[in-house]
Design an enzyme around this catalytic site. Structure first.
Site, short mmCIF file in Angstrom:
data_model
loop_
_atom_site.label_atom_id
_atom_site.label_comp_id
_atom_site.label_asym_id
_atom_site.label_seq_id
_atom_site.Cartn_x
_atom_site.Cartn_y
_atom_site.Cartn_z
N PRO A 189 40.74 40.74 45.14
CA PRO A 189 39.87 39.70 45.72
C PRO A 189 38.40 40.11 45.66
CG PRO A 189 40.82 41.02 47.47
CD PRO A 189 41.40 41.55 46.18
N LYS A 190 37.87 40.20 44.45
CA LYS A 190 36.53 40.75 44.24
C LYS A 190 35.46 39.67 44.20
CE LYS A 190 38.20 44.73 41.53
NZ LYS A 190 37.59 45.90 42.15
N LYS A 191 34.34 39.95 44.86
CA LYS A 191 33.13 39.13 44.79
C LYS A 191 31.94 40.05 44.52
CE LYS A 191 33.77 35.01 47.67
NZ LYS A 191 33.21 34.26 48.83
#
Length: 246
Positions: free
Chosen positions: A115-117
Site C-alpha cells: 500500500p505505497k504512496k
C-alpha cells in the site's frame, strides 16, 4: 512489435521501459527504526480485512532507510504494520507505506500489492537521538524518536521475528473501474543477516491528514523502540485468499 514479443516482454509498464527491473530484490545495510505501540482495538477492526485476525491491538510504526537495493536504488520508507494471525499462523499486515522513490512505489504496488504512496520520510541521527519523520506534502504527519544504541538486542530473536509471514491486500482495477484483482498476498523476507540491533526509550507522534491517515491508529502507549541494520532478500509473494472468488 509482434504479439508474441509483447507477451514475452510484458513484465511491467511501460512495455519498452519498465519502471523497475525483474527480481530478485536484495537489500544491503537496510536500517530500521521500529516503534511498537498499543492502539484502539476498534480502530484496528475498522481497517483490518478478513480473513486476517488481530492478535492484539498493537501496531509497529516503521522508519526504514534503504541505501542499497537491487533495481530500486537508494530511498527511505515509513508506515504502519499490524500484528495479525491467518489460519493460525502469526504474522504482520502492512497497512500503510510512504516513500520517496518511484520504482519501489510502482514495483511494490504492481508485484506484491504493497500500500505505497509518495511521501517524504527521513531517518537520521542527531547527536544522541535517532529521529524518524514523515512529511506528506508540506505537512509533518509522523515523528518518531529513540535513544541511539542504548542496549544491544538478541540477534536470534530478531531474526526469528523477521522470518514470520507478512500479508498485503493487493487491488488492481479493471479498465471499467471494477476490481480485476483483489487478493490477500503473503510474502517473506529471506537470507536475513543482522548486522546490529539495539533498544532504547522511544516516542511517537502522529498527526491527522485526510489523505495520509496514519493517526487513525492512535498512539495510546509506546511499548518498545528498536533500531537494527540488516541485509535481506524480499521474496515475491503468493496468493492466499481471493476475494473475487468467494
Amino acid at each position: 512489435m509482434k504479439q508474441q514479443e509483447v507477451r514475452s516482454r510484458a513484465f511491467a509498464m511501460p512495455l519498452t521501459s519498465p519502471a523497475f527491473p525483474p527480481g530478485p530484490y536484495r537489500f544491503v545495510n537496510r536500517e530500521y527504526m521500529v516503534i511498537t505501540y498499543r492502539t484502539d482495538p476498534a480502530a484496528i477492526q475498522a481497517i483490518l480485512p478478513e480473513p486476517l485476525q488481530a492478535t492484539e491491538p498493537v501496531v509497529k510504526y516503521e522508519f526504514i532507510r534503504m541505501p542499497d537495493s537491487t533495481g530500486f536504488g537508494d530511498y527511505t520508507e515509513s508506515g504502519q504494520v499490524i500484528l495479525v494471525s491467518f489460519r493460525g499462523a502469526q504474522g504482520s499486515y502492512v497497512h500503510s507505506m510512504f516513500l520517496d522513490d518511484h520504482p519501489p512505489i510502482a514495483g511494490g504496488r504492481e508485484l506484491w500489492g504493497f500500500p505505497k504512496k509518495a511521501g517524504h520520510p527521513r531517518l537520521e541521527v542527531q547527536r544522541e537521538t535517532l529521529i524518524g519523520t514523515l512529511d506528506f506534502g508540506p505537512l509533518r504527519i509522523a515523528t518518531g524518536t529513540m535513544g541511539y544504541k542504548y542496549e544491544a538486542l538478541d540477534h536470534a530473536a530478531l531474526q526469528q521475528s523477521m522470518s514470520e509471514p507478512n500479508f498485503l491486500l493487493k487491488i488492481i482495477p479493471h479498465v471499467d473501474g471494477t476490481p480485476r484483482i483483489c487478493e490477500l498476498v503473503r510474502y517473506h523476507t529471506t537470507d536475513v543477516t543482522i548486522k546490529g540491533a539495539w533498544s532504547a526509550p522511544g516516542a511517537l507522534e502522529l498527526h491527522p491528514h485526510a489523505l495520509a491517515p496514519v493517526a487513525e491508529l492512535p498512539v495510546l502507549e509506546v511499548l518498545s523502540a528498536r533500531h537494527f541494520i540488516c541485509d535481506l532478500t524480499l521474496d515475491l509473494g503468493t496468493v492466499v485468499f481471493d476475494y473475487l472468488q468467494q
